[in-house]
Design a protein around this motif. Structure first.
Motif, PDB file in Angstrom:
ATOM      1  N   VAL A 104       8.316  -6.213  -2.403  1.00 35.74           N
ATOM      2  CA  VAL A 104       8.394  -5.311  -1.250  1.00 35.74           C
ATOM      3  C   VAL A 104       9.806  -5.336  -0.666  1.00 35.74           C
ATOM      4  CG1 VAL A 104       7.565  -4.906   1.107  1.00 35.74           C
ATOM      5  CG2 VAL A 104       5.936  -5.444  -0.712  1.00 35.74           C
ATOM      6  N   LEU A 105      10.369  -6.522  -0.511  1.00 37.78           N
ATOM      7  CA  LEU A 105      11.728  -6.642   0.022  1.00 37.78           C
ATOM      8  C   LEU A 105      12.721  -5.870  -0.836  1.00 37.78           C
ATOM      9  CD1 LEU A 105      13.803  -7.916   1.965  1.00 37.78           C
ATOM     10  CD2 LEU A 105      13.856  -9.883   0.413  1.00 37.78           C
ATOM     11  N   GLU A 106      12.652  -6.052  -2.141  1.00 36.86           N
ATOM     12  CA  GLU A 106      13.593  -5.373  -3.038  1.00 36.86           C
ATOM     13  C   GLU A 106      13.388  -3.860  -3.016  1.00 36.86           C
ATOM     14  OE1 GLU A 106      16.721  -4.564  -5.177  1.00 36.86           O
ATOM     15  OE2 GLU A 106      16.256  -6.533  -4.353  1.00 36.86           O
TER      16      GLU A 106
ATOM     17  N   ALA B  84       5.918 -13.482  -5.111  1.00 37.43           N
ATOM     18  CA  ALA B  84       6.354 -12.365  -5.955  1.00 37.43           C
ATOM     19  C   ALA B  84       6.107 -11.029  -5.262  1.00 37.43           C
ATOM     20  CB  ALA B  84       5.627 -12.413  -7.301  1.00 37.43           C
ATOM     21  N   LEU B  85       4.973 -10.898  -4.574  1.00 38.85           N
ATOM     22  CA  LEU B  85       4.667  -9.654  -3.867  1.00 38.85           C
ATOM     23  C   LEU B  85       5.639  -9.428  -2.712  1.00 38.85           C
ATOM     24  CD1 LEU B  85       0.766  -9.896  -3.808  1.00 38.85           C
ATOM     25  CD2 LEU B  85       2.178  -8.447  -5.289  1.00 38.85           C
ATOM     26  N   ARG B  86       5.934 -10.475  -1.957  1.00 39.67           N
ATOM     27  CA  ARG B  86       6.889 -10.348  -0.852  1.00 39.67           C
ATOM     28  C   ARG B  86       8.260  -9.925  -1.366  1.00 39.67           C
ATOM     29  NH1 ARG B  86       4.372 -15.216   0.622  1.00 39.67           N
ATOM     30  NH2 ARG B  86       3.112 -15.010   2.521  1.00 39.67           N
ATOM     31  N   LEU B  87       8.712 -10.577  -2.437  1.00 44.45           N
ATOM     32  CA  LEU B  87      10.033 -10.253  -2.996  1.00 44.45           C
ATOM     33  C   LEU B  87      10.071  -8.825  -3.530  1.00 44.45           C
ATOM     34  CD1 LEU B  87      10.846 -13.626  -4.762  1.00 44.45           C
ATOM     35  CD2 LEU B  87      11.928 -12.682  -2.698  1.00 44.45           C
TER      36      LEU B  87
ATOM     37  N   TYR C 140      12.372  -1.970  -0.503  1.00 48.77           N
ATOM     38  CA  TYR C 140      12.956  -1.402   0.707  1.00 48.77           C
ATOM     39  C   TYR C 140      14.467  -1.604   0.772  1.00 48.77           C
ATOM     40  CZ  TYR C 140       8.380  -0.095   2.251  1.00 48.77           C
ATOM     41  OH  TYR C 140       7.148   0.511   2.320  1.00 48.77           O
ATOM     42  N   ARG C 141      14.962  -2.697   0.230  1.00 48.78           N
ATOM     43  CA  ARG C 141      16.423  -2.884   0.154  1.00 48.78           C
ATOM     44  C   ARG C 141      17.067  -1.792  -0.689  1.00 48.78           C
ATOM     45  NH1 ARG C 141      17.996  -9.165  -1.001  1.00 48.78           N
ATOM     46  NH2 ARG C 141      18.232  -9.755   1.182  1.00 48.78           N
ATOM     47  N   SER C 142      16.397  -1.398  -1.746  1.00 46.59           N
ATOM     48  CA  SER C 142      16.970  -0.376  -2.640  1.00 46.59           C
ATOM     49  C   SER C 142      17.006   0.998  -1.970  1.00 46.59           C
ATOM     50  CB  SER C 142      16.180  -0.302  -3.947  1.00 46.59           C
ATOM     51  OG  SER C 142      14.916   0.292  -3.732  1.00 46.59           O
ATOM     52  N   GLN C 143      16.286   1.163  -0.869  1.00 43.31           N
ATOM     53  CA  GLN C 143      16.266   2.438  -0.148  1.00 43.31           C
ATOM     54  C   GLN C 143      17.488   2.603   0.761  1.00 43.31           C
ATOM     55  OE1 GLN C 143      13.551   4.577  -0.857  1.00 43.31           O
ATOM     56  NE2 GLN C 143      13.263   2.926  -2.328  1.00 43.31           N
ATOM     57  N   VAL C 144      18.181   1.504   1.052  1.00 46.04           N
ATOM     58  CA  VAL C 144      19.335   1.544   1.949  1.00 46.04           C
ATOM     59  C   VAL C 144      20.564   1.900   1.128  1.00 46.04           C
ATOM     60  CG1 VAL C 144      20.759   0.205   3.543  1.00 46.04           C
ATOM     61  CG2 VAL C 144      18.288  -0.192   3.423  1.00 46.04           C
ATOM     62  N   PRO C 145      21.191   3.039   1.422  1.00 50.95           N
ATOM     63  CA  PRO C 145      22.354   3.450   0.630  1.00 50.95           C
ATOM     64  C   PRO C 145      23.550   2.534   0.884  1.00 50.95           C
ATOM     65  CG  PRO C 145      22.036   4.942   2.479  1.00 50.95           C
ATOM     66  CD  PRO C 145      20.871   3.986   2.482  1.00 50.95           C
ATOM     67  N   ALA C 146      24.297   2.284  -0.161  1.00 49.92           N
ATOM     68  CA  ALA C 146      25.533   1.518  -0.025  1.00 49.92           C
ATOM     69  C   ALA C 146      26.575   2.418   0.629  1.00 49.92           C
ATOM     70  CB  ALA C 146      26.022   1.062  -1.399  1.00 49.92           C
TER      71      ALA C 146
ATOM     72  N   LYS D 269       0.832  -1.210   0.000  1.00 47.08           N
ATOM     73  CA  LYS D 269       0.000   0.000   0.000  1.00 47.08           C
ATOM     74  C   LYS D 269       0.864   1.257   0.000  1.00 47.08           C
ATOM     75  CE  LYS D 269      -4.190  -1.612   2.291  1.00 47.08           C
ATOM     76  NZ  LYS D 269      -5.039  -1.434   3.482  1.00 47.08           N
ATOM     77  N   GLU D 270       1.917   1.234   0.805  1.00 42.12           N
ATOM     78  CA  GLU D 270       2.816   2.389   0.884  1.00 42.12           C
ATOM     79  C   GLU D 270       3.523   2.625  -0.449  1.00 42.12           C
ATOM     80  OE1 GLU D 270       6.864   3.483   3.256  1.00 42.12           O
ATOM     81  OE2 GLU D 270       5.243   2.598   4.430  1.00 42.12           O
ATOM     82  N   ILE D 271       4.011   1.568  -1.052  1.00 40.58           N
ATOM     83  CA  ILE D 271       4.706   1.682  -2.338  1.00 40.58           C
ATOM     84  C   ILE D 271       3.752   2.216  -3.404  1.00 40.58           C
ATOM     85  CG2 ILE D 271       5.826   0.382  -4.202  1.00 40.58           C
ATOM     86  CD1 ILE D 271       6.828  -1.552  -1.919  1.00 40.58           C
ATOM     87  N   ALA D 272       2.536   1.688  -3.452  1.00 42.08           N
ATOM     88  CA  ALA D 272       1.546   2.160  -4.427  1.00 42.08           C
ATOM     89  C   ALA D 272       1.285   3.651  -4.228  1.00 42.08           C
ATOM     90  CB  ALA D 272       0.252   1.359  -4.296  1.00 42.08           C
ATOM     91  N   GLY D 273       1.153   4.077  -2.980  1.00 41.74           N
ATOM     92  CA  GLY D 273       0.920   5.490  -2.704  1.00 41.74           C
ATOM     93  C   GLY D 273       2.069   6.362  -3.150  1.00 41.74           C
ATOM     94  N   LYS D 274       3.300   5.905  -2.898  1.00 43.01           N
ATOM     95  CA  LYS D 274       4.480   6.673  -3.311  1.00 43.01           C
ATOM     96  C   LYS D 274       4.583   6.763  -4.820  1.00 43.01           C
ATOM     97  CE  LYS D 274       7.285   5.944   0.747  1.00 43.01           C
ATOM     98  NZ  LYS D 274       8.610   5.674   1.279  1.00 43.01           N
TER      99      LYS D 274
END
Length: 95
Positions: free
Chosen positions: A64-66, A59-62, A68-74, A30-35
């Motif tokens: 969401v995981l990806e 597929a939905l779980r993966l 939020y993972r992409s939000q973490v800076p290297a 829901k949060e991703i869709a809103g963004k």
């Protein structure tokens, strides 16, 4: 004891289907869709259309995981717990 996994109805390409997801993943979608300024149904439809294998719930779980993972800076030079295991003094100083 109530299961943390809840079955929810979704419409995919005009057909009703169901997915079993934990609340945290549902809220993440829901949060991703809103963004992305899209409806939850549109997002789920897009994820379904792009999946290559597995079931829709996975597929939905993966997705969401990806997301939020992409939000973490290297961070260069970052040491995780594995890297610090070789240096016990680093574990103690992180206290």
């Amino acid at each position: 004891m109530k299961s943390p996994v809840v079955k929810r109805s979704v419409v995919l390409d005009g057909h009703k289907s169901s997915v079993s997801l934990e609340d945290a993943f549902w809220m993440g979608l829901k949060e991703i869709a809103g963004k992305r300024l899209m409806t939850l149904s549109t997002l789920v439809d897009a994820i379904d259309a792009q999946r290559q294998q597995g079931n829709l719930s996975s597929a939905l779980r993966l997705y969401v995981l990806e997301f939020y993972r992409s939000q973490v800076p290297a961070t260069d030079g970052w040491e995780g717990p594995r890297e610090r295991m070789d240096r016990p003094e680093a574990l103690l100083s992180q206290g």
